[in-house]
Enzyme design. Structure first.
Site, PDB file in Angstrom:
ATOM      1  N   ASP A  30      15.663  56.694  -1.109  1.00 49.89           N
ATOM      2  CA  ASP A  30      16.454  55.502  -1.390  1.00 49.89           C
ATOM      3  C   ASP A  30      17.707  55.898  -2.171  1.00 49.89           C
ATOM      4  O   ASP A  30      17.655  56.726  -3.083  1.00 49.89           O
ATOM      5  CB  ASP A  30      15.622  54.486  -2.196  1.00 49.89           C
ATOM      6  N   ILE A  31      18.839  55.273  -1.825  1.00 50.40           N
ATOM      7  CA  ILE A  31      20.116  55.625  -2.456  1.00 50.40           C
ATOM      8  C   ILE A  31      20.185  55.150  -3.914  1.00 50.40           C
ATOM      9  O   ILE A  31      20.936  55.703  -4.713  1.00 50.40           O
ATOM     10  CB  ILE A  31      21.277  55.043  -1.611  1.00 50.40           C
ATOM     11  N   ASN A  83       9.288  44.117   1.475  1.00 52.15           N
ATOM     12  CA  ASN A  83       9.909  42.838   1.140  1.00 52.15           C
ATOM     13  C   ASN A  83      10.299  42.135   2.430  1.00 52.15           C
ATOM     14  O   ASN A  83      11.001  42.713   3.260  1.00 52.15           O
ATOM     15  CB  ASN A  83      11.168  43.058   0.286  1.00 52.15           C
ATOM     16  N   GLY A  89      13.449  39.622  -1.983  1.00 53.95           N
ATOM     17  CA  GLY A  89      14.276  40.761  -2.380  1.00 53.95           C
ATOM     18  C   GLY A  89      14.758  41.617  -1.229  1.00 53.95           C
ATOM     19  O   GLY A  89      15.326  42.688  -1.457  1.00 53.95           O
ATOM     20  N   GLN A  90      14.527  41.169   0.017  1.00 53.93           N
ATOM     21  CA  GLN A  90      14.994  41.978   1.146  1.00 53.93           C
ATOM     22  C   GLN A  90      16.519  41.953   1.217  1.00 53.93           C
ATOM     23  O   GLN A  90      17.132  40.873   1.207  1.00 53.93           O
ATOM     24  CB  GLN A  90      14.403  41.471   2.471  1.00 53.93           C
ATOM     25  N   HIS A  96      11.181  47.943   6.694  1.00 49.57           N
ATOM     26  CA  HIS A  96      10.962  49.169   5.922  1.00 49.57           C
ATOM     27  C   HIS A  96       9.884  48.958   4.875  1.00 49.57           C
ATOM     28  O   HIS A  96       9.626  47.832   4.442  1.00 49.57           O
ATOM     29  CB  HIS A  96      12.251  49.644   5.252  1.00 49.57           C
ATOM     30  N   HIS A  98       8.803  50.577   1.056  1.00 48.34           N
ATOM     31  CA  HIS A  98       9.189  51.430  -0.069  1.00 48.34           C
ATOM     32  C   HIS A  98       7.963  52.214  -0.527  1.00 48.34           C
ATOM     33  O   HIS A  98       6.894  51.630  -0.734  1.00 48.34           O
ATOM     34  CB  HIS A  98       9.642  50.574  -1.267  1.00 48.34           C
TER      35      HIS A  98
HETATM   36  P1  5GP Z   1      15.102  45.926   0.317  1.00 49.35           P
HETATM   37  O1  5GP Z   1      15.822  45.385  -0.885  1.00 49.35           O
HETATM   38  O2  5GP Z   1      15.711  45.372   1.601  1.00 49.35           O
HETATM   39  O3  5GP Z   1      13.614  45.810   0.288  1.00 49.35           O
HETATM   40  O4  5GP Z   1      15.369  47.487   0.299  1.00 49.35           O
HETATM   41  C1  5GP Z   1      16.536  48.057   0.797  1.00 49.35           C
HETATM   42  C2  5GP Z   1      16.706  49.390   0.121  1.00 49.35           C
HETATM   43  O5  5GP Z   1      17.649  50.144   0.847  1.00 49.35           O
HETATM   44  C3  5GP Z   1      17.235  49.301  -1.324  1.00 49.35           C
HETATM   45  O6  5GP Z   1      16.294  49.874  -2.216  1.00 49.35           O
HETATM   46  C4  5GP Z   1      18.553  50.077  -1.277  1.00 49.35           C
HETATM   47  O7  5GP Z   1      18.785  50.852  -2.423  1.00 49.35           O
HETATM   48  C5  5GP Z   1      18.391  50.933  -0.033  1.00 49.35           C
HETATM   49  N1  5GP Z   1      19.635  51.250   0.652  1.00 49.35           N
HETATM   50  C6  5GP Z   1      20.637  50.390   0.991  1.00 49.35           C
HETATM   51  N2  5GP Z   1      21.615  51.034   1.640  1.00 49.35           N
HETATM   52  C7  5GP Z   1      21.231  52.336   1.715  1.00 49.35           C
HETATM   53  C8  5GP Z   1      21.837  53.504   2.283  1.00 49.35           C
HETATM   54  O8  5GP Z   1      22.940  53.494   2.857  1.00 49.35           O
HETATM   55  N3  5GP Z   1      21.150  54.672   2.164  1.00 49.35           N
HETATM   56  C9  5GP Z   1      19.931  54.752   1.556  1.00 49.35           C
HETATM   57  N4  5GP Z   1      19.342  55.930   1.500  1.00 49.35           N
HETATM   58  N5  5GP Z   1      19.325  53.662   1.008  1.00 49.35           N
HETATM   59  C10 5GP Z   1      19.971  52.482   1.099  1.00 49.35           C
END
Ligand code: 5GP
Ligand code: ZN
Length: 110
Positions: A30-31, A83, A89-90, A96, A98
């Protein structure tokens, strides 16, 4: 989908630190990590989220990969989280999971 960040990572159009890849799945760091280990597990097929699935079979693969990566990293304790939807929180609308671990994790909920 050409405008989906995770589809672009799958196509290697956007760089990511990939930790696992096979024909159907990809895992990468994750970034913005929320734990010492924070890895995203994704199917290569684009589904928006859990609500977009026909059934739950893809989660069998995602959880199996999470278990394998956790074992490879020597994690005795970890969390696998999905999520679904904005209030949960998506932020990225490509299904995906985590994988979080490497330290004591905080609670979650409302
Ligand atoms: P969500 O909030 O949708 O459950 O999780 C999305 C995740 O994707 C977040 O934790 C966010 O940091 C990660 N993310 C968003 N854009 C990028 C990206 O360009 N590269 C990587 N490696 N992670 C990303
Ligand atoms: Zn996608």
């Amino acid at each position: 989908m050409s405008d989906c960040i995770f589809c672009r990572i799958i196509k290697k159009e956007i760089p990511a630190t990939i930790v696992y890849e096979d024909e159907n799945y990809l895992a990468f760091e994750d970034i913005q990590p929320l734990a010492p280990v924070h890895i995203l597990l994704i199917p290569k097929r684009h589904w928006e989220n859990t609500a977009d699935l026909e059934d739950g079979a893809v989660f069998g693969g995602l959880f199996a990969i999470g278990k394998k990566i956790a074992a490879d990293k020597g994690l005795a304790s970890y969390r696998l989280v999905n999520n679904c939807g904005e209030e949960a929180g998506q932020t990225v609308y490509h299904l995906h999971v985590h994988l979080l671990g490497g330290g004591r994790l905080g609670g979650f909920g409302v």
